[in-house]
Design a protein around this motif. Structure first.
Motif: not given
Length: 176
Positions: A16-21, A102-110, A112-117, A144-150
């Motif tokens: 995962v990396r920051p997007a560039v033009p 999908r199902r290749g870990g890309h979503g989890s890596r994204l 994780s990187a988004a939460v780190d940011r 991943a530990g998120l849940g609906p908040d109503g």
């Protein structure tokens, strides 16, 4: 960057990396492909999407974010962009992976990187929105530990024979 070995023994570079033009074409392609898999939207709504306008908005988001805490991240499988996440202060605005990757870990890596940011920008909570009926995304976020908040909101997504068609989104959140 991580290096994994696939089932056929070949090394696969995933990261995962920051997007560039220049990434806006791939981000738009991934977003439209992912939208096509969402039953609540339907192909008729996705067919109305002005992809040139979407591409232009992503180009602007990448090259001139609207302020501090805004960023676009991309997931790579080798040299190919196969997913992206967009963040704003305290929020994940979008997180999509190409349906064929999908199902290749890309979503989890994204995620994780988004939460780190978000953490590095001082956020103490993360929120995102999930379309009603998107069970796959609900499972992914729940694991991943998120849940609906109503909190819910209705969004107009197009016209059908009876007038304006809307979808319901539910807010999911977690403390960081």
């Amino acid at each position: 960057m991580a290096l994994f070995t696939s089932s056929d023994g070949a090394a696969a570079d995933v990261s995962v990396r920051p997007a560039v033009p220049g990434d806006e074409d791939a981000v738009t392609r991934v977003q439209v492909a992912a939208w096509r898999t969402v039953q609540a939207l339907g192909d008729a709504v996705v067919d109305l999407v002005d992809t040139a306008a979407v591409r232009s908005r992503w180009a602007e988001a990448v090259s001139a974010p609207p302020g501090p805490g805004f960023a676009v991240l991309v997931a790579l499988d080798g040299p190919d962009i196969v997913g992206f996440a967009a963040v704003a202060p305290g929020q994940i605005l979008a997180l999509e992976v190409d349906p064929g990757h999908r199902r290749g870990g890309h979503g989890s890596r994204l995620l994780s990187a988004a939460v780190d940011r978000l953490r590095s920008d001082g956020a103490q909570e993360v929120v995102t929105w999930v379309l009603q009926g998107d069970g796959g995304r609900e499972r992914f976020l729940g694991e991943a530990g998120l849940g609906p908040d109503g909190t819910e909101r209705a969004l107009a997504v197009g016209m059908d024979d009876d007038g304006v068609r809307s979808v319901v989104e539910r807010r999911w959140s977690a403390l960081l």
